[in-house]
Design an enzyme around this catalytic site. Structure first.
Site, PDB file in Angstrom:
ATOM      1  N   CYS A  13       0.934  -1.178  -0.161  1.00  0.00           N
ATOM      2  CA  CYS A  13      -0.204   0.260   0.280  1.00  0.00           C
ATOM      3  C   CYS A  13       1.141   1.956   0.330  1.00  0.00           C
ATOM      4  O   CYS A  13       1.521   1.304   0.144  1.00  0.00           O
ATOM      5  CB  CYS A  13      -0.942   0.057   1.739  1.00  0.00           C
ATOM      6  SG  CYS A  13       0.369  -0.172   2.895  1.00  0.00           S
ATOM      7  N   CYS A  16       3.457   2.049   2.511  1.00  0.00           N
ATOM      8  CA  CYS A  16       4.566   0.789   2.532  1.00  0.00           C
ATOM      9  C   CYS A  16       5.178   1.726   1.620  1.00  0.00           C
ATOM     10  O   CYS A  16       7.017   1.735   1.997  1.00  0.00           O
ATOM     11  CB  CYS A  16       4.639  -0.455   1.109  1.00  0.00           C
ATOM     12  SG  CYS A  16       3.193  -1.423   2.317  1.00  0.00           S
ATOM     13  N   ASP A 422      10.941  31.237 -29.215  1.00  0.00           N
ATOM     14  CA  ASP A 422      12.726  31.366 -29.843  1.00  0.00           C
ATOM     15  C   ASP A 422      11.454  31.591 -31.971  1.00  0.00           C
ATOM     16  O   ASP A 422      11.018  30.384 -31.462  1.00  0.00           O
ATOM     17  CB  ASP A 422      13.566  30.333 -29.469  1.00  0.00           C
ATOM     18  CG  ASP A 422      14.717  30.575 -30.962  1.00  0.00           C
ATOM     19  OD1 ASP A 422      14.819  32.160 -30.629  1.00  0.00           O
ATOM     20  OD2 ASP A 422      15.078  29.965 -31.635  1.00  0.00           O
ATOM     21  N   ASP A 616      15.454  25.906 -29.498  1.00  0.00           N
ATOM     22  CA  ASP A 616      15.900  24.594 -29.922  1.00  0.00           C
ATOM     23  C   ASP A 616      17.653  24.918 -30.067  1.00  0.00           C
ATOM     24  O   ASP A 616      18.270  24.019 -29.929  1.00  0.00           O
ATOM     25  CB  ASP A 616      15.503  24.302 -31.090  1.00  0.00           C
ATOM     26  CG  ASP A 616      15.803  24.974 -32.098  1.00  0.00           C
ATOM     27  OD1 ASP A 616      16.046  26.465 -32.256  1.00  0.00           O
ATOM     28  OD2 ASP A 616      16.437  24.603 -33.380  1.00  0.00           O
ATOM     29  N   ASP A 620      19.284  29.312 -26.413  1.00  0.00           N
ATOM     30  CA  ASP A 620      18.229  29.276 -25.645  1.00  0.00           C
ATOM     31  C   ASP A 620      18.108  28.261 -24.512  1.00  0.00           C
ATOM     32  O   ASP A 620      17.855  28.432 -23.661  1.00  0.00           O
ATOM     33  CB  ASP A 620      16.903  28.626 -26.528  1.00  0.00           C
ATOM     34  CG  ASP A 620      16.576  29.831 -27.740  1.00  0.00           C
ATOM     35  OD1 ASP A 620      16.468  31.011 -27.557  1.00  0.00           O
ATOM     36  OD2 ASP A 620      16.503  28.599 -28.551  1.00  0.00           O
TER      37      ASP A 620
END
Length: 728
Positions: A13, A16, A422, A616, A620
């Site tokens: 459970c 645990c 960007d 990308d 950035d």
């Protein structure tokens, strides 16, 4: 520092999971530890110079659980899960064989000679053989002075069974003290059956939350064809080496990442990118493991194999992400950690209150309330509420080409109210292409332009060569590339130049009114390349970084979601303004340096906005690290993808509004799960304690409490699975 993920054995459970997590967090050398009850794994960051996996395994075992540190592949883990599930099924049906006759005798008063003793015998077999795991689990917890779901179950069925047995054997003893003895054998064994049923359904449902991972893993072929001494040999995929030439037949899976070396085909990349349309592949194009070859046999050179393929990195990222916890889970973990002791306390208080307030039947009513409270209280539903929804949400994202690195970003993505994009490679395609071309005589001059540009390494020249790649080259002499300007060459004794207009104009070439008008119109929108002879300009090529087909629609969708869209670019203002106008962005900053991008993110955050940054490139990465939610385009730089919390594998901006929708739906599912888990316990525990008695004159039967407990966990997991069917 090492970051590893290990399967945990023996968890029953949420409490645990909290107990194991606490053991790991307190271990020397462990920087961070998180245990996910839903997928049964621990993610541990530890200092390998201070501790080791063996030491951590020993500490977890001392707490009564298991830590699997030997490398086990997903197929073996899945096999173990299936074996465990089958064993659980056998235990459940064995328990039903014992509990059903007891239930029928008790509920329909089917009394016959020694019927009570027959119930006692079946109950004993049911508890000893099919309920022993609860006693074993409770004993392990007791040794370490802790408690979990096994403790509640073992305590409740023990009390019900021992009282029933004593009522049968020592009936006169109870009557002497004015207590009418009752038999609760059916409650004891039916509780075991219902809880086993709940766990069986729960395991089945939990297995379905990991279907996304299994689907991705199922994309890997096991056997591939490798060229050995001019022959094709079948080789296990794990033996493929980088640089080898492989044969991929029609309809087969691409085995590793590589490059097409021979043939032409269309490849279905939908399972990795989420894009439905097959992609044309010719010699030199990239191929990714797990995608499906269409109607054409091709040969490919292996570039990335084993765990280095894109598919393997996606699987690893999804597994890691599914093991993380969103901030909302911290509160749930605190509650789960103290839940079982509180429930035991409530059960004891209920028993004594009945003893004090009910003089006639206080003992039997108190005992029934005690057992019912222990059984109905279920930390499992609380423990499964968040991780199952997160697992399904992250898996659904992976199937749609959205790679989510951690659960926190799922929670934050729904709160985004400002997004920074960007320009190059994000809104646009990231590389210049020929958009328009104007000629005095194209048939005569195109071969000259094409051949001259073949001698240049400039990106614009390469784009021109790629655009007119079917053109036949001609013979040039005295070819010379002028850095930053263009190329000049001799063609049949006549000088030609190709390059930027300012360089061409230095030679006093004539410019027609038509060409001058074209320059005035296009110069602010991109780059112009001119071809000139010794007297005049012969051609103008307008080059631009084209806007992606889906960018404008994606930005419109984001704005409809109430998100302010900003564009930051290092490009000149005229070019940036043209792109912004084309896609519908009103907030624009041009000629921005990397540090200024980060400062702008801070500026928006200071205004109280939850900021997402999409980029990308390496330029950035600072802004991505600063943003609340960072999103990298899958075709971008490695550092951008390393820093970002989310990666769009196909670099399609339409994935961003989908990500926001997925986040909203996942959080809504988590809230629904937590609401029902809390409400269930808030209503169920008082009912079990005896509140209903004052309205109906009846107490909740412990057997029905067990059924309700089993239902609560299953309902939470089932609600999480509904997320798979929702459109994003």
């Amino acid at each position: 520092m090492q970051k590893e993920q290990y399967p945990i054995e023996g968890m029953m459970c949420a409490s645990c999971a909290v107990a194991v997590e606490k053991v790991l967090q307190q271990a020397k050398g462990v920087k961070e530890a998180s245990v996910n009850y839903a997928n049964g794994k621990a993610t541990i960051t530890f200092d390998a110079s201070i501790t080791s996996a063996k030491v951590l395994k020993h500490q977890v075992e001392e707490a009564g659980y298991g830590l699997v540190i030997t490398p086990v592949n997903q197929e073996i883990l899945q096999q173990r899960e299936e074996e465990h599930y089958k064993a659980l099924q056998r235990t459940f049906w064995g328990s039903v064989c014992c509990s059903l006759p007891v239930f029928l005798i008790s509920m329909f008063h089917l009394h016959f000679p020694y019927s009570d003793w027959f119930q006692a015998l079946l109950a004993t077999i049911g508890l000893v053989f099919f309920g022993k795991k609860f006693f074993k689990g409770a004993y392990n917890q007791l040794k370490h002075r802790s408690a979990n779901m096994d403790t509640l179950v073992a305590l409740s069925i023990s009390v019900a069974y021992l009282y029933s047995l004593s009522s049968l054997v020592f009936r006169s003893f109870w009557e002497r003290y004015g207590i009418a003895p009752h038999l609760y054998f059916e409650s004891a064994v039916m509780i075991v059956s219902f809880i086993l049923l709940g766990r069986m359904l729960e395991e089945s449902a939990k297995g379905r939350t990991s279907q996304a991972i299994r689907k991705l893993m199922g994309l890997k072929p096991t056997i591939v064809y490798v060229r050995k001494n001019e022959n094709w040999e079948e080789v296990p995929i794990e033996n493929v080496q980088k640089g080898e030439i492989l044969l991929v037949k029609s309809g087969q899976k691409i085995p590793v990442d590589g490059i097409v070396t021979e043939g032409e085909t269309y490849v279905d990349e939908s399972m990795i990118t989420g894009e439905p349309l097959p992609v044309r592949k010719v010699i030199g194009n990239a191929l990714f493991a797990g995608t499906t070859n269409g109607q054409g046999a091709i040969q490919m050179r292996a570039e990335k194999v084993g765990e280095h393929t894109l598919l393997s990195s996606i699987i690893k990222a999804v597994e890691d992400a599914q093991g993380t916890k969103p901030p909302v889970q911290k509160l749930v973990d605190k509650i789960a950690g103290i839940f079982v002791p509180i429930v035991i306390m409530i059960a004891i208080i209920s028993f004594f209150l009945w003893m004090l307030l009910d003089k006639e039947n206080g003992f039997s009513h108190g005992l029934q309330a005690f057992v019912s409270v222990l059984v109905i209280a279920c930390p499992c539903a609380l423990g499964l509420a968040t991780p199952t929804a997160i697992m399904v949400g992250i898996g659904k994202g992976a199937e749609n080409g959205i790679l989510i690195k951690d659960a926190q970003s799922i929670e934050l993505a729904s709160k985004i109210n400002a997004i920074i994009l960007d320009k190059t490679g994000t809104i646009t395609q990231g590389s210049p292409t020929v958009v328009q071309d104007f000629w005095e005589n194209k048939d005569r001059d195109l071969p000259i332009l094409y051949t001259m540009e073949q001698h240049s390494s400039h990106p614009l020249a390469q784009a021109i060569v790629a655009h007119w790649k079917e053109t036949s080259p001609i013979i040039l002499t005295q070819v010379k590339e002028i850095s930053g300007a263009g190329v000049e060459a001799l063609v049949e004794g006549k000088y030609y130049r190709v390059g930027n207009l300012s360089w061409l104009e230095e030679y006093g070439v004539f410019l027609s009114d038509d060409f001058r008008e074209k320059i005035n119109h296009y110069q602010s929108q991109g780059s112009l390349v001119g071809l000139a002879d010794e007297q005049r300009i012969l051609a103008l090529i307008f080059m631009a970084d084209k806007v992606k087909d889906t960018s404008a629609l994606a930005i419109e969708k984001l704005q409809k979601q109430g998100i302010e869209v900003y564009m930051l670019t290092g490009d000149q203002l005229p070019v940036a303004s043209h792109i912004a106008k084309e896609v519908g962005i009103t907030h624009l900053k041009s000629q921005v340096k990397p540090q200024e991008k980060q400062d702008f993110v801070k500026e928006l955050q200071a205004q109280g906005k939850v900021v997402a940054m999409v980029g990308d490139g390496i330029n950035d990465s600072q802004a991505l690290a600063q943003a609340d939610v960072s999103i990298a385009m899958g075709k971008g730089s490695d550092i951008a993808m390393e820093v970002a919390q989310l990666t769009l594998i196909s670099s399609d901006l339409l994935k961003i509004p989908k990500t926001v929708n997925l986040s909203v739906q996942t959080l809504r599912t988590i809230r629904q799960n937590l609401f029902w888990a809390f409400i269930y316990n808030l209503i169920g525990i008082p009912m079990a304690a005896g509140v209903l008695y004052f309205l109906t004159g009846k107490l909740l039967d412990p057997m029905y409490a067990g059924a309700a407990m089993a239902f609560s966990s299953v309902s939470v997991v089932t609600n999480s699975l509904l997320l798979k069917r929702k459109k994003i």
